[in-house]
Scaffold this active site. Structure first.
Site: not given
Length: 345
Positions: A217, A269
């Site tokens: 992303h 993450h």
């Protein structure tokens, strides 16, 4: 006498017509050669895109992430599972739809201001608007950089195989001896041989739990939106406002920044994954803008004389410094005789 004059005129007309036909044939041959060159270039670039997309497809379909071990008491892997704040669909719209839309609007407005909307260019036998061609060039460069970002990200993900912060919640690992990480005996144990129970989650969810580094992303959002901001810096000139363009650039960068932050916020993450992913996106965007699309290559009109230098009349210097040792006829006031000139030569 009149017959001779008439015959001479006819011959001249025939010669002119023949020369005209020859010129037309040469122009047509040159046009055909250019069209063949364009077609050849398009085929090569299409092949390059296909080659670059192959690793992405192979990794997504046929390659398993590297299998990494973990400590059962590693707190960085015990975060709860949350849905994406910025979903993959939203990311696709931000990176794959918004930049081309901006390119279309900017190229159309630029051509409209130059009063060149009716201008056409022949490409592969098709007569196309000039601003279509320019938009095609820009979207090709943009997509090339986007595919490079995809490739760099996928290689990192599947090579490292880093576990996501919600790995324990999704995988629910069961050790080879049948025990669980929650057992007291496994509190500080490093586990390499395990199977994921994954109750309540799909196989895809379990697989994704092993693809934390780097953040896709972050890399894609930063590439797409930073490149678009750089494109606006070069292409967009807003006469009615000095700050409007920079405001749009700030909004684009902040959207990329928020996308990166949401990956840590959602426990998808680690912060280092987001940092490296963002650096990948920024690096590819700068390289694409500088060396591939050459957005900041100065045009001919922008090349000016360096500040601080003034024009000088060099004729006096030429006569004083050069003529003293240069034989005629190069100097106006040369004092060499013919004999001296011959000896100099």
């Amino acid at each position: 006498m009149r017959d001779d004059i008439t015959n001479g005129d006819d011959n001249d007309n025939e010669n002119i017509a023949a020369a005209s036909r020859e010129g037309e044939r040469q122009v047509q041959c040159a046009t055909n050669a250019v069209q063949r060159q364009v077609a050849h270039r398009c085929l090569i670039e299409l092949l390059i895109f296909v080659v670059l997309l192959i690793p992405v497809l192979v990794y997504e379909v046929a390659v398993e992430p590297a299998r990494r071990g973990f400590f059962c008491d590693d707190e960085s892997l015990h975060y709860p599972f949350h849905e994406n704040t910025v979903t993959p669909v939203m990311l696709g719209l931000l990176s794959g739809a918004l930049p081309p839309l901006i390119f279309i609007v900017v190229e159309y407005v630029r051509m409209m201001r130059k009063d060149k909307l009716a201008a056409t260019v022949q490409v592969l036998g098709w007569q196309m608007s000039a601003w279509y061609v320019e938009f095609g060039r820009q979207i090709t460069y943009f997509m090339f950089g986007l595919v490079l970002t995809f490739d760099a990200t996928e290689v990192g993900k599947y090579t490292i195989g880093r576990l996501r912060p919600h790995f324990m919640a999704v995988c629910q690992p069961m050790l080879s001896d049948g025990s669980l990480c929650t057992d007291a005996a496994n509190l500080h144990r490093y586990v390499e041989d395990y199977e994921c129970a994954g109750e309540g989650y799909t196989i895809a969810d379990v697989r994704q739990a092993r693809l934390s580094f780097p953040s896709g992303h972050s890399s894609i959002a930063f590439y797409a939106l930073l490149y678009t901001a750089l494109y606006l810096q070069r292409k967009l000139h807003w006469r009615s406002s000095k700050l409007a363009k920079h405001f749009l650039q700030f909004v684009l960068i902040m959207v990329a920044w928020y996308t990166a932050l949401s990956r840590v916020m959602d426990s998808w993450h680690h912060w280092s994954d987001v940092l490296v992913g963002s650096l990948i996106g920024v690096t590819v965007a700068l390289i694409t803008a500088r060396y591939i699309s050459k957005l900041f290559k100065p045009s001919y009109r922008e090349i000016v004389r360096p500040a601080g230098l003034r024009r000088q009349n060099t004729s006096d210097t030429l006569q004083e410094d050069v003529c003293a040792s240069t034989p005629p006829p190069y100097c106006v006031n040369g004092s060499f005789s013919d004999d001296q000139y011959c000896t100099k030569v």
